[in-house]
Design a protein around this motif. Sequence first.
Motif, mmCIF file in Angstrom:
data_model
loop_
_atom_site.group_PDB
_atom_site.id
_atom_site.type_symbol
_atom_site.label_atom_id
_atom_site.label_comp_id
_atom_site.label_asym_id
_atom_site.label_seq_id
_atom_site.Cartn_x
_atom_site.Cartn_y
_atom_site.Cartn_z
ATOM 1 N N ILE A 342 19.288 -0.820 39.565
ATOM 2 C CA ILE A 342 18.780 -1.796 38.511
ATOM 3 C C ILE A 342 17.790 -2.256 39.019
ATOM 4 O O ILE A 342 17.111 -3.198 38.417
ATOM 5 C CB ILE A 342 20.143 -2.975 38.247
ATOM 6 N N GLY A 343 17.110 -2.136 39.917
ATOM 7 C CA GLY A 343 15.928 -2.612 40.409
ATOM 8 C C GLY A 343 15.432 -2.013 41.803
ATOM 9 O O GLY A 343 16.016 -1.395 42.680
ATOM 10 N N GLN A 344 14.185 -2.423 42.035
ATOM 11 C CA GLN A 344 13.733 -1.926 43.477
ATOM 12 C C GLN A 344 12.583 -3.300 43.956
ATOM 13 O O GLN A 344 12.135 -4.171 42.878
ATOM 14 C CB GLN A 344 12.461 -1.201 43.335
ATOM 15 N N ASP A 345 12.641 -3.635 45.157
ATOM 16 C CA ASP A 345 11.637 -4.582 45.689
ATOM 17 C C ASP A 345 11.087 -4.254 47.010
ATOM 18 O O ASP A 345 11.720 -3.373 47.748
ATOM 19 C CB ASP A 345 12.370 -5.997 45.785
ATOM 20 N N GLN A 369 8.894 -7.334 43.260
ATOM 21 C CA GLN A 369 10.136 -6.990 42.732
ATOM 22 C C GLN A 369 10.277 -6.645 41.278
ATOM 23 O O GLN A 369 9.632 -7.143 40.135
ATOM 24 C CB GLN A 369 11.208 -8.441 42.741
ATOM 25 N N GLU A 370 11.029 -5.696 40.927
ATOM 26 C CA GLU A 370 11.293 -4.910 39.730
ATOM 27 C C GLU A 370 12.720 -5.308 39.293
ATOM 28 O O GLU A 370 13.651 -4.411 40.248
ATOM 29 C CB GLU A 370 10.876 -3.672 39.497
ATOM 30 N N SER A 379 9.397 -8.061 35.945
ATOM 31 C CA SER A 379 8.320 -7.717 36.942
ATOM 32 C C SER A 379 7.717 -9.005 37.541
ATOM 33 O O SER A 379 7.293 -9.516 37.333
ATOM 34 C CB SER A 379 7.435 -6.606 36.528
ATOM 35 N N LEU A 380 8.133 -9.147 39.372
ATOM 36 C CA LEU A 380 7.553 -10.388 39.831
ATOM 37 C C LEU A 380 6.744 -10.160 40.820
ATOM 38 O O LEU A 380 7.261 -9.010 41.927
ATOM 39 C CB LEU A 380 8.878 -10.875 40.149
ATOM 40 N N GLN A 381 5.681 -10.760 41.210
ATOM 41 C CA GLN A 381 4.932 -10.703 42.395
ATOM 42 C C GLN A 381 4.777 -12.062 42.924
ATOM 43 O O GLN A 381 4.483 -12.802 42.152
ATOM 44 C CB GLN A 381 3.442 -10.194 42.091
ATOM 45 N N ARG A 404 4.225 -14.789 39.852
ATOM 46 C CA ARG A 404 3.891 -14.401 38.505
ATOM 47 C C ARG A 404 4.904 -13.265 38.132
ATOM 48 O O ARG A 404 5.045 -12.393 38.742
ATOM 49 C CB ARG A 404 2.423 -13.623 38.654
ATOM 50 N N GLU A 405 5.492 -13.667 36.849
ATOM 51 C CA GLU A 405 6.426 -12.844 36.438
ATOM 52 C C GLU A 405 6.326 -12.560 35.090
ATOM 53 O O GLU A 405 6.017 -13.363 34.009
ATOM 54 C CB GLU A 405 7.982 -13.660 36.678
#
Length: 607
Positions: A342-345, A369-370, A379-381, A404-405
């Motif tokens: 469900i995601g990667q980071d 983070q995705e 998508s978050l940075q 920033r998301e």
Amino acid sequence: MPAVQSHQYLRAIFHSLAHLRHYTSMNLCRIPLAHWLQPALFVLTLLGSHNALAALRVELRGVEGELKDNVLALLTVQRERETEGLSEGHIRRYFQRGAKEIRQALEPFGYYAVRVESHLEQSGEDWIAHFFVVPGEPLRFATVEMRLRGAGAQDATLLKLIKKSELKPGVVARHSVYETAKSRLQKQAFENGYLDAQYTVHELRIDTVAQTAAAILELDTGSQFYFGPIGFNYVGLDDDLLRRYVDFKAGEPFSNRRLLELQRALEDSDYFEQVDVEASREQAVGNAVPINVELTARKRHKYTAGLGFGTDTGARGLLGWEHRRINRFGHRMKAEIRASQIGQDLTLNYSLPLKNPRTDRLDFTAAVQEEDTDTVESSLQKIAVGRIVKRGLWRETLSLSYERESYEVGLTDETTSLLIPGISYAQVRADNRLIAGYGRRLQYDLRGAAEPLLSDTSFVQAEVQAKWIRSIGKSGRWIGRLEGGTTWVDDFELLPVSARFFAGGDQSVRGYGFQELGPLDASGEVVGGKHTVLASLEYEQRLFGNWGVAVFVDSGGAFNAFAEGIETGAGIGLRWASPIGMVRVDVAAAVSQDNALRLHFTLGPDL
């Protein structure tokens, strides 16, 4: 001995004599060996048969609990009851010792007027040893004297320990109370630097006629020793950094406990493979004991990898790298990549120790983070700085992050930038954080953003989380959780999904899917809420070895109005205590909805 057995023994003896008489006119040396052995072997066979059949049981009445346990531990007839080859003679001898042994077993608990009634009963081949015990009234201390001599005669800590001691006039004269008080006073004297502390008088006097006891303890503390100069035999880190691990100074009273704490702190720093803290009393100058610390460095680079599975995340993996010592000031860097279905980071962290390197540090973090679930796509940075400081039992974290998301949830497709200051307080106390018999975790978080300060919207958010674990008996545990959160926000659509509340899943309300619970938008999709609550109660019962079962009920939800959105799930689970934490396999049902049973799988530490 039963009459039948006696007659068999007599016949064997007469049979032996008859054979010997047959050879009286012959040279004894010419008698065949088999004729010598035959009667003896016959008698031994009967004895062995009798011993194998004999069984012994002990019946003890009149005492319970620790008194009974101690009596049975010291009672010879109880300890030897299953010994092979137990004869009637053995049984009777062991039984005769019983009354004396019972009295001796009860004396450490203060009972010196013990009356014992006993009789030995035979039933066929079995024996029963009956003991009925009347302990009487226990003796009590009539006088107690605890005195100090030497340099520590007026030591406030030692005097306070004497004052609070359980060894007082009027208490039951248990040997354990006396020994505990004696041991604690001497250990505290050692801990206060009186390394030569010895008892000049240590007496426990019992007067069985007057039915009283007296305790006399006189401790000569001798001279007090102090910490001398502290030296480190290591050049890979700055000497100032190493000395910040030391929480005592030269000239303070010597303490073995503080030396052990120093050794543990240096080991926990992860800089060193081996730590040896030596106190050389032989090299003491006056009463000042020099301290030498021998350090062996760990490898600079550390690599980690892991695989796992959870019903919320599916299959997941971890790769990590850490540089333990970038420079002589103890700075370190760490990078981690986590991936699941469900995601990667990806997270990069640079950390440096502060004034107290045992607990305090400054962290700089960058992360990407995705997340892609049935509910949200995000998508978050972010970049962040945080200062972690210990405040008593609490760990305080002051943070500032710029995030920033970009996210899609329901009908909303937005990109939001926020400058978020925050403060957090957390504490964990447990006998074992992996699988706790006793433990608790508390955490309070407050964070927010203001639109004029590099933020697209303004919000304030507060959260509280609590978890308690308590053992019941030797094999049961209660586990309780309470969580709550609330948000004040100007424009909810501009609140990124990472700051919204969802419920449901392995770590929330079991019986529901991951992020399944929350307010819906016009399209009927879950979009998260401003508030959340969760209450959970679970009982675990160990069955055998590391295996056990559990029953639980969870209730909670995410919502925009406090009177709506609470759902309940309940179920049963299988537990296995693994070396890396508890493995939990749960089957739960959504009590407040007509949903199918749902499987939940988690692995990890309790706290």
